[in-house]
Motif scaffolding. Structure first.
Motif, PDB file in Angstrom:
ATOM      1  N   LYS A  87      -8.414  70.090  12.808  1.00  0.00           N
ATOM      2  CA  LYS A  87      -7.786  71.066  13.617  1.00  0.00           C
ATOM      3  C   LYS A  87      -8.608  72.108  14.117  1.00  0.00           C
ATOM      4  O   LYS A  87      -8.718  72.939  14.965  1.00  0.00           O
ATOM      5  CB  LYS A  87      -6.603  71.365  13.042  1.00  0.00           C
ATOM      6  CG  LYS A  87      -5.550  70.513  13.065  1.00  0.00           C
ATOM      7  CD  LYS A  87      -4.157  71.361  12.331  1.00  0.00           C
ATOM      8  CE  LYS A  87      -2.882  70.292  12.535  1.00  0.00           C
ATOM      9  NZ  LYS A  87      -1.864  70.917  11.998  1.00  0.00           N
TER      10      LYS A  87
ATOM     11  N   PRO B 245     -11.815  71.994  17.427  1.00  0.00           N
ATOM     12  CA  PRO B 245     -11.834  72.524  18.620  1.00  0.00           C
ATOM     13  C   PRO B 245     -12.036  74.145  18.841  1.00  0.00           C
ATOM     14  O   PRO B 245     -12.852  74.467  19.655  1.00  0.00           O
ATOM     15  CB  PRO B 245     -10.563  72.156  19.123  1.00  0.00           C
ATOM     16  CG  PRO B 245     -10.116  70.939  18.280  1.00  0.00           C
ATOM     17  CD  PRO B 245     -10.654  71.319  16.960  1.00  0.00           C
ATOM     18  N   TRP B 246     -11.393  74.714  17.722  1.00  0.00           N
ATOM     19  CA  TRP B 246     -11.545  76.072  17.727  1.00  0.00           C
ATOM     20  C   TRP B 246     -13.061  76.766  17.540  1.00  0.00           C
ATOM     21  O   TRP B 246     -13.651  77.515  18.531  1.00  0.00           O
ATOM     22  CB  TRP B 246     -10.698  76.686  16.686  1.00  0.00           C
ATOM     23  CG  TRP B 246      -9.226  76.757  16.716  1.00  0.00           C
ATOM     24  CD1 TRP B 246      -8.411  75.899  16.001  1.00  0.00           C
ATOM     25  CD2 TRP B 246      -8.426  77.588  17.450  1.00  0.00           C
ATOM     26  NE1 TRP B 246      -7.044  76.096  16.423  1.00  0.00           N
ATOM     27  CE2 TRP B 246      -7.090  77.243  17.261  1.00  0.00           C
ATOM     28  CE3 TRP B 246      -8.452  78.955  18.470  1.00  0.00           C
ATOM     29  CZ2 TRP B 246      -6.040  78.047  17.866  1.00  0.00           C
ATOM     30  CZ3 TRP B 246      -7.753  79.480  18.937  1.00  0.00           C
ATOM     31  CH2 TRP B 246      -6.449  79.085  18.677  1.00  0.00           C
TER      32      TRP B 246
ATOM     33  N   LEU C  67     -15.173  76.092  20.708  1.00  0.00           N
ATOM     34  CA  LEU C  67     -14.935  76.850  21.888  1.00  0.00           C
ATOM     35  C   LEU C  67     -15.395  78.527  21.214  1.00  0.00           C
ATOM     36  O   LEU C  67     -15.998  79.117  22.129  1.00  0.00           O
ATOM     37  CB  LEU C  67     -13.428  77.102  22.178  1.00  0.00           C
ATOM     38  CG  LEU C  67     -12.782  75.850  22.796  1.00  0.00           C
ATOM     39  CD1 LEU C  67     -11.335  75.941  23.016  1.00  0.00           C
ATOM     40  CD2 LEU C  67     -13.450  75.450  24.142  1.00  0.00           C
TER      41      LEU C  67
ATOM     42  N   GLN D 172      -9.392  78.693  27.625  1.00  0.00           N
ATOM     43  CA  GLN D 172      -9.149  77.479  26.966  1.00  0.00           C
ATOM     44  C   GLN D 172      -8.727  78.097  25.711  1.00  0.00           C
ATOM     45  O   GLN D 172      -7.840  77.295  24.966  1.00  0.00           O
ATOM     46  CB  GLN D 172     -10.322  76.683  26.741  1.00  0.00           C
ATOM     47  CG  GLN D 172     -10.739  76.154  28.048  1.00  0.00           C
ATOM     48  CD  GLN D 172     -12.191  75.336  28.181  1.00  0.00           C
ATOM     49  OE1 GLN D 172     -13.166  75.662  27.511  1.00  0.00           O
ATOM     50  NE2 GLN D 172     -12.322  74.467  29.205  1.00  0.00           N
ATOM     51  N   LEU D 173      -9.154  78.883  24.990  1.00  0.00           N
ATOM     52  CA  LEU D 173      -8.874  79.471  23.731  1.00  0.00           C
ATOM     53  C   LEU D 173      -7.579  80.059  23.546  1.00  0.00           C
ATOM     54  O   LEU D 173      -6.502  79.518  22.795  1.00  0.00           O
ATOM     55  CB  LEU D 173      -9.837  80.555  23.093  1.00  0.00           C
ATOM     56  CG  LEU D 173     -11.178  80.119  22.668  1.00  0.00           C
ATOM     57  CD1 LEU D 173     -12.303  81.395  22.643  1.00  0.00           C
ATOM     58  CD2 LEU D 173     -11.007  79.376  21.257  1.00  0.00           C
TER      59      LEU D 173
ATOM     60  N   SER E 277      -5.204  78.928  25.657  1.00  0.00           N
ATOM     61  CA  SER E 277      -4.200  77.902  25.845  1.00  0.00           C
ATOM     62  C   SER E 277      -4.004  77.015  24.633  1.00  0.00           C
ATOM     63  O   SER E 277      -3.181  76.559  23.838  1.00  0.00           O
ATOM     64  CB  SER E 277      -4.637  76.950  26.881  1.00  0.00           C
ATOM     65  OG  SER E 277      -4.612  77.331  28.072  1.00  0.00           O
ATOM     66  N   LEU E 278      -5.166  76.939  23.735  1.00  0.00           N
ATOM     67  CA  LEU E 278      -4.962  76.256  22.331  1.00  0.00           C
ATOM     68  C   LEU E 278      -4.272  77.130  21.462  1.00  0.00           C
ATOM     69  O   LEU E 278      -3.304  76.455  20.892  1.00  0.00           O
ATOM     70  CB  LEU E 278      -6.763  76.173  21.845  1.00  0.00           C
ATOM     71  CG  LEU E 278      -6.800  75.379  20.380  1.00  0.00           C
ATOM     72  CD1 LEU E 278      -6.234  73.859  20.728  1.00  0.00           C
ATOM     73  CD2 LEU E 278      -8.221  75.240  20.131  1.00  0.00           C
ATOM     74  N   LEU E 279      -4.462  78.440  21.526  1.00  0.00           N
ATOM     75  CA  LEU E 279      -3.645  79.316  20.646  1.00  0.00           C
ATOM     76  C   LEU E 279      -2.293  78.866  20.906  1.00  0.00           C
ATOM     77  O   LEU E 279      -1.343  78.954  20.089  1.00  0.00           O
ATOM     78  CB  LEU E 279      -4.087  80.646  20.751  1.00  0.00           C
ATOM     79  CG  LEU E 279      -3.432  81.777  19.846  1.00  0.00           C
ATOM     80  CD1 LEU E 279      -3.564  81.497  18.634  1.00  0.00           C
ATOM     81  CD2 LEU E 279      -3.595  83.157  20.315  1.00  0.00           C
ATOM     82  N   SER E 280      -1.909  78.974  22.298  1.00  0.00           N
ATOM     83  CA  SER E 280      -0.518  78.805  22.616  1.00  0.00           C
ATOM     84  C   SER E 280       0.107  77.401  21.917  1.00  0.00           C
ATOM     85  O   SER E 280       1.179  77.273  21.676  1.00  0.00           O
ATOM     86  CB  SER E 280      -0.178  78.769  24.224  1.00  0.00           C
ATOM     87  OG  SER E 280      -0.408  80.219  24.568  1.00  0.00           O
ATOM     88  N   ALA E 281      -0.596  76.442  22.046  1.00  0.00           N
ATOM     89  CA  ALA E 281      -0.255  75.283  21.719  1.00  0.00           C
ATOM     90  C   ALA E 281       0.109  74.932  20.128  1.00  0.00           C
ATOM     91  O   ALA E 281       0.715  74.189  19.596  1.00  0.00           O
ATOM     92  CB  ALA E 281      -1.601  74.260  21.740  1.00  0.00           C
ATOM     93  N   VAL E 282      -0.596  76.101  19.420  1.00  0.00           N
ATOM     94  CA  VAL E 282      -0.343  76.107  17.839  1.00  0.00           C
ATOM     95  C   VAL E 282       0.346  77.277  17.481  1.00  0.00           C
ATOM     96  O   VAL E 282       0.605  77.685  16.508  1.00  0.00           O
ATOM     97  CB  VAL E 282      -1.515  76.000  17.133  1.00  0.00           C
ATOM     98  CG1 VAL E 282      -2.191  74.630  17.300  1.00  0.00           C
ATOM     99  CG2 VAL E 282      -2.526  77.017  17.378  1.00  0.00           C
TER     100      VAL E 282
END
Length: 79
Positions: free
Chosen positions: A4, A7-8, A11, A41-42, A44-49
């Motif tokens: 997990k 990806p963070w 980016l 992108q960051l 969006s990834l944050l929103s996903a989690v």
């Protein structure tokens, strides 16, 4: 858990490199664009989690990336 974080990490490392280029002052419009893309992108990834992290932490990161994006948008206007 490491999967997990990857990806963070990728980016954030890319954003750090782009940000360093911009901070040096000798940047192209594409450098600013790429930094803004990485921030999106960051975010969006944050929103996903979002449900996996405390609300205050989520809000703080979103605000920080929004602020950085706005700074970069200002630089884009100067080009």
């Amino acid at each position: 858990m490491k999967a997990k974080a990857e990806p963070w990490q990728s980016l954030v490392e890319q954003l750090e490199r782009q940000w360093a280029v911009v901070l040096q002052g000798d940047y192209e419009a594409e450098d600013v664009h790429q930094a803004r893309v990485l921030i999106r992108q960051l975010r969006s990834l944050l929103s996903a989690v979002k449900k996996e992290i405390p609300p205050q932490e989520y809000d703080a990161w979103q605000e920080e990336w929004r602020r950085l994006s706005q700074l970069l948008a200002g630089l884009r206007q100067w080009d």
